[in-house]
Write a protein that holds these residues in place. Structure first.
Motif, PDB file in Angstrom:
ATOM      1  N   ASP A 657       7.547  87.598  21.520  1.00  0.00           N
ATOM      2  CA  ASP A 657       7.923  88.343  20.317  1.00  0.00           C
ATOM      3  C   ASP A 657       8.922  89.434  20.714  1.00  0.00           C
ATOM      4  O   ASP A 657       9.345  89.515  21.867  1.00  0.00           O
ATOM      5  CB  ASP A 657       6.682  88.955  19.651  1.00  0.00           C
ATOM      6  N   THR A 658       9.271  90.279  19.749  1.00  0.00           N
ATOM      7  CA  THR A 658      10.283  91.310  19.953  1.00  0.00           C
ATOM      8  C   THR A 658       9.938  92.217  21.133  1.00  0.00           C
ATOM      9  O   THR A 658       8.808  92.690  21.256  1.00  0.00           O
ATOM     10  CB  THR A 658      10.430  92.156  18.685  1.00  0.00           C
ATOM     11  N   VAL A 659      10.922  92.453  21.994  1.00  0.00           N
ATOM     12  CA  VAL A 659      10.768  93.400  23.106  1.00  0.00           C
ATOM     13  C   VAL A 659      11.161  94.773  22.588  1.00  0.00           C
ATOM     14  O   VAL A 659      12.335  95.053  22.359  1.00  0.00           O
ATOM     15  CB  VAL A 659      11.639  92.995  24.304  1.00  0.00           C
ATOM     16  N   CYS A 660      10.170  95.642  22.382  1.00  0.00           N
ATOM     17  CA  CYS A 660      10.387  96.940  21.740  1.00  0.00           C
ATOM     18  C   CYS A 660      10.713  98.052  22.715  1.00  0.00           C
ATOM     19  O   CYS A 660      11.281  99.077  22.321  1.00  0.00           O
ATOM     20  CB  CYS A 660       9.155  97.341  20.920  1.00  0.00           C
ATOM     21  N   SER A 661      10.330  97.898  23.979  1.00  0.00           N
ATOM     22  CA  SER A 661      10.526  98.998  24.925  1.00  0.00           C
ATOM     23  C   SER A 661      10.769  98.455  26.319  1.00  0.00           C
ATOM     24  O   SER A 661      10.168  97.455  26.730  1.00  0.00           O
ATOM     25  CB  SER A 661       9.298  99.918  24.927  1.00  0.00           C
ATOM     26  N   LEU A 662      11.669  99.131  27.045  1.00  0.00           N
ATOM     27  CA  LEU A 662      11.986  98.800  28.432  1.00  0.00           C
ATOM     28  C   LEU A 662      12.100 100.093  29.227  1.00  0.00           C
ATOM     29  O   LEU A 662      12.679 101.063  28.741  1.00  0.00           O
ATOM     30  CB  LEU A 662      13.303  98.029  28.524  1.00  0.00           C
ATOM     31  N   ARG A 663      11.576 100.104  30.442  1.00  0.00           N
ATOM     32  CA  ARG A 663      11.706 101.268  31.321  1.00  0.00           C
ATOM     33  C   ARG A 663      11.707 100.828  32.775  1.00  0.00           C
ATOM     34  O   ARG A 663      10.924  99.980  33.185  1.00  0.00           O
ATOM     35  CB  ARG A 663      10.555 102.271  31.110  1.00  0.00           C
ATOM     36  N   PHE A 664      12.613 101.438  33.565  1.00  0.00           N
ATOM     37  CA  PHE A 664      12.578 101.295  35.014  1.00  0.00           C
ATOM     38  C   PHE A 664      11.656 102.353  35.593  1.00  0.00           C
ATOM     39  O   PHE A 664      11.549 103.471  35.056  1.00  0.00           O
ATOM     40  CB  PHE A 664      13.975 101.455  35.614  1.00  0.00           C
ATOM     41  N   SER A 665      11.007 102.000  36.711  1.00  0.00           N
ATOM     42  CA  SER A 665      10.229 103.007  37.419  1.00  0.00           C
ATOM     43  C   SER A 665      11.167 104.070  37.975  1.00  0.00           C
ATOM     44  O   SER A 665      12.376 103.878  38.054  1.00  0.00           O
ATOM     45  CB  SER A 665       9.421 102.355  38.548  1.00  0.00           C
ATOM     46  N   ARG A 666      10.617 105.204  38.359  1.00  0.00           N
ATOM     47  CA  ARG A 666      11.449 106.324  38.817  1.00  0.00           C
ATOM     48  C   ARG A 666      12.261 105.982  40.061  1.00  0.00           C
ATOM     49  O   ARG A 666      13.338 106.543  40.270  1.00  0.00           O
ATOM     50  CB  ARG A 666      10.558 107.536  39.098  1.00  0.00           C
ATOM     51  N   ASN A 734       5.165 107.932  38.819  1.00  0.00           N
ATOM     52  CA  ASN A 734       5.201 106.476  38.626  1.00  0.00           C
ATOM     53  C   ASN A 734       3.930 105.907  38.011  1.00  0.00           C
ATOM     54  O   ASN A 734       3.577 104.748  38.249  1.00  0.00           O
ATOM     55  CB  ASN A 734       5.522 105.740  39.934  1.00  0.00           C
ATOM     56  N   LEU A 735       3.245 106.684  37.202  1.00  0.00           N
ATOM     57  CA  LEU A 735       2.183 106.169  36.352  1.00  0.00           C
ATOM     58  C   LEU A 735       2.822 105.697  35.045  1.00  0.00           C
ATOM     59  O   LEU A 735       3.704 106.367  34.506  1.00  0.00           O
ATOM     60  CB  LEU A 735       1.140 107.250  36.069  1.00  0.00           C
ATOM     61  N   VAL A 736       2.400 104.541  34.526  1.00  0.00           N
ATOM     62  CA  VAL A 736       2.970 104.008  33.293  1.00  0.00           C
ATOM     63  C   VAL A 736       2.151 104.495  32.100  1.00  0.00           C
ATOM     64  O   VAL A 736       0.922 104.330  32.071  1.00  0.00           O
ATOM     65  CB  VAL A 736       3.000 102.471  33.308  1.00  0.00           C
ATOM     66  N   LEU A 737       2.835 105.099  31.132  1.00  0.00           N
ATOM     67  CA  LEU A 737       2.222 105.461  29.861  1.00  0.00           C
ATOM     68  C   LEU A 737       2.761 104.509  28.798  1.00  0.00           C
ATOM     69  O   LEU A 737       3.975 104.324  28.681  1.00  0.00           O
ATOM     70  CB  LEU A 737       2.552 106.903  29.481  1.00  0.00           C
TER      71      LEU A 737
END
Length: 745
Positions: A657-666, A734-737
């Protein structure tokens, strides 16, 4: 080959009063011949989807710049145009064309000269020289004759006004010849029309062909392509969709409604699945009256559909249409398509499918050739005080403690000047305040305690679920220090929560503030009213759903201007997401037109156009080192882009389904993606970007060989019970929220 209807082109120059710089799309030729002429409208004429961004950049001021745009003006009555002049008159036409080109060169109108020369296929030497007989006397002269039949040059008198202009081909407005003593030798910038002239846009669909033959024309080309060799079939199949749309619109505009309905029903099922939403809109245009004011139709008409085809495949198509004398399709190819021809082997079906799907076809290779400073700026020198635990001392045994070596974070901002970084003063950044320096010091301290992630060391994930979100959660953001989380809702409110023991407080009343000692060290604490402390604050002010929320620590908006400092115009549909580059010199935008664009904050120019998604883009993120960009869309795919080379370098498949969010680690080693399919997925970014084949040939052709299977890059999949993932955030350690609103089944 006789054309059924020809357009006139007027070239002139006019002055524009001083003001903000006018943003113009890159100008190219207007033919679908070799070299891929054509003009794509990336300016305000392209419809909605503008992005307004404020910045402290000074920019160019209001100084006008010399530039020329060419626009085609359709005649009031479309009449058959005779074939090109006989060969006896060809040398005369060629000499006339050379004279026009020399005049443009002497007038310093380089863009108009190059566009005209590209159509006539004349070399630089032929213009500068005396016109010695050669190759241009044959085919080139014939081209010159055909071209001159479409070009009319008019010299207005001293009292004559500038000629009227209509955007028949979706180009920027034509500038006019400046006359009079005060205007001699001065060239001004070109004004861009706010709205295209609807009647002029539609008049290009005037045709004299037999409407009953359209199905036969299309079927004949379809049969030819399907019987071609495999290497050519994949490339030439790209013609089906744009030809189908323009042939259908021609039938509707000329009021052949029954033929249009039959044509649509017979061939709409042959189109690719990712065009179904566009075809649904197209099917509602059944009468000529429906076409006027229809934004989708105008976008398609004013922006030439871009096809990237090898030279061998193009020559095969051209030869077939000439042999069959299929003028109707050839006219559409010339008028409405931009053929971007490259030398080399034809692309495979896989390579083509990875890049197509946007509203206006692929991006031109020229659109991604500009230099981009993707490197990071040098960090200001800030002394970090040592904590007691960091100071050297003696342990229980009386031996000195060893200092822990600091880890060199991959992709973090460097203290040395990056060779790919922009000049330090290219964008005027504000001076760091004491509070900014304190925050950077805290960031550096947190960095020393950061966990180094990798395939063998995956991050923990903390999920914030919005329960009973009857207001409708539409946007989420988390502060960089992970202390606050904000949610935007459909009921026009913004709600801010504190996720630390420190509660949110309001400022005291004015009467109480006057009693505070402004010179005290803890003045920022004294101005807060402890009686108002709470974990939640509700912000009112919007009058509609809040689709975006962002914490801004750097005074992003310039409050001394009531108008935006930059308007980035070019998308053909709504802009769904934006993201600033780590060096603050660029901003990326994702749109419902299924393209991603990278804009230069300094001048507002579009420096990259990325195509490949099959649905509207909803998420963007830059890698910490600034070199790569990841994008997500409703097609469930995550695409990876090399900003420096302007190439797609990876495709991550897994979401449904739709990819709503993307983030690289620090540290840039892991990419996290959140989707409406209720999952968070972690990808190996280091492996995805290693050993990239970005050699000269790859850059020239604009495509690379993508890995067939992206599952080997998938490090982990984490499912929620019934909560779509709206937002992701990596803390400084580098904890994912993750966050989303619970959706009961």
């Amino acid at each position: 080959m006789a054309a059924l209807a020809e357009e006139q082109t007027e070239v002139a120059v006019k002055l524009e009063p001083e003001g903000p710089p006018t943003l113009l799309p890159p100008q190219t030729g207007d033919s679908a011949g070799e070299g891929g002429g054509g003009t794509t409208n990336n300016g305000p004429n392209g419809g909605g989807g503008n992005v307004a961004a404020s910045s402290s950049a000074g920019g160019d001021g209001g100084t006008p710049k010399p530039s020329v745009a060419v626009s085609a003006v359709a005649p009031a009555v479309a009449a058959p145009v005779p074939a090109a002049a006989p060969e006896a008159g060809a040398p005369h036409d060629r000499q006339t064309l050379l004279a026009v080109l020399q005049f443009l060169r002497q007038s310093n109108l380089r863009e108009a000269e190059e566009a005209l020369r590209r159509e006539a296929r004349l070399l630089e030497e032929a213009v500068a020289g005396s016109g010695a007989p050669g190759e241009a006397d044959g085919a080139g002269a014939e081209t010159a004759s055909a071209l001159l039949s479409r070009v009319t040059a008019s010299a207005p008198g001293p009292a004559a006004p500038d000629p009227p202009v209509s955007g028949a081909s979706g180009s920027a407005a034509v500038s006019g010849l400046a006359t009079g003593p005060a205007a001699q030798g001065k060239v001004g910038s070109v004004a861009v029309e706010d709205q295209p002239d609807v009647s002029a846009v539609l008049s290009a669909y005037n045709q004299q062909g037999d409407p009953t033959m359209y199905e036969e024309y299309y079927s004949g080309l379809k049969h030819f392509i399907e019987c071609s060799l495999d290497c050519h079939r994949a490339e030439l199949s790209q013609l089906f969709y744009p030809l189908f749309v323009h042939m259908y619109l021609e039938l509707v505009y000329n009021q052949h409604e029954n033929e249009a309905k039959s044509f649509f029903e017979k061939f709409h099922g042959d189109q690719e699945c990712y065009y179904q939403d566009d075809l649904r809109v197209l099917s509602s245009l059944t009468k000529k009256e429906h076409m006027k004011g229809n934004e989708t139709m105008l976008d398609f008409r004013t922006s030439k559909f871009v096809l990237r085809i090898s030279r061998d495949s193009y020559q095969l198509l051209k030869r077939h249409l000439q042999e069959k004398q299929n003028n109707q399709i050839w006219n559409i190819v010339q008028e409405h398509l931009y053929i971007d021809i490259f030398d080399g082997m034809p692309r495979s079906k896989q390579q083509i499918d990875a890049m197509v799907g946007s509203l206006a076809g692929e991006a031109k290779r020229e659109a991604n050739k500009s230099k981009v400073f993707f490197g990071l700026l040098k960090e200001p020198e800030i002394e970090v005080p040592l904590d007691d635990e960091d100071e050297e001392g003696e342990n229980e045994e009386g031996k000195p403690k060893k200092k822990k070596p600091k880890k060199d974070s991959v992709g973090s901002k460097s203290k040395k000047q990056d060779p790919n970084a922009p000049p330090q003063n290219r964008i005027p950044l504000p001076e760091l305040k004491d509070s900014d320096k304190l925050d950077k010091i805290m960031n550096m301290k947190e960095t020393t305690k950061r966990v180094r992630l990798g395939p063998d060391c995956l991050p923990s994930i903390c999920f914030y679920t919005f329960l009973n979100a009857y207001q409708g959660l539409t946007a989420v953001d988390v502060t960089d220090d992970s202390s606050l989380i904000a949610g935007g809702f459909a009921d026009s409110t913004v709600r801010v929560w504190s996720v630390t023991p420190k509660k949110l407080r309001s400022v005291k009343q004015a009467a109480d503030l006057s009693l505070i000692d402004k010179e005290s060290d803890d003045v920022l604490e004294r101005i807060m009213d402890e009686k108002t402390a709470s974990e939640l604050k509700i912000l009112y002010g919007h009058s509609g759903p809040v689709y975006g929320a962002s914490f801004s620590p750097d005074r992003l908006w310039a409050t001394d201007h009531y108008q935006p400092l930059r308007i980035f115009a070019g998308h053909l549909a709504d802009v769904n997401c934006t993201r600033f580059h780590p060096n603050s010199n660029y901003v990326a935008t994702g749109s419902a037109d299924r393209t991603v664009r990278l804009w230069d904050v300094l001048n507002g120019n579009c420096v990259r156009i990325f195509t490949g998604h099959k649905g509207p883009i909803h998420s963007l993120t830059f890698s910490p080192n600034g070199r790569f960009l990841a994008t997500g869309a409703t097609d469930g795919r995550v695409l990876l882009w090399d900003i420096g080379h302007g190439l797609m370098v990876g495709e991550l498949k897994g979401h449904s389904d739709t990819v709503c969010s993307l983030r690289f680690s620090r540290d840039g080693e892991i990419l996290a993606s959140g989707s409406m399919d209720n999952t968070v997925r972690l990808w190996d970014a280091i492996k995805a970007f290693e050993d990239l084949e970005t050699d000269d040939f790859t850059t020239a052709t604009g495509h690379i060989n993508l890995p067939e299977n992206s599952q080997e890059l998938l490090l982990g999949t984490y499912m929620t019970k019934s909560t779509p993932v709206v937002h992701l955030h990596f803390t400084r350690r580098n904890l994912v929220l993750a966050a989303g609103a619970y959706s009961p089944q």
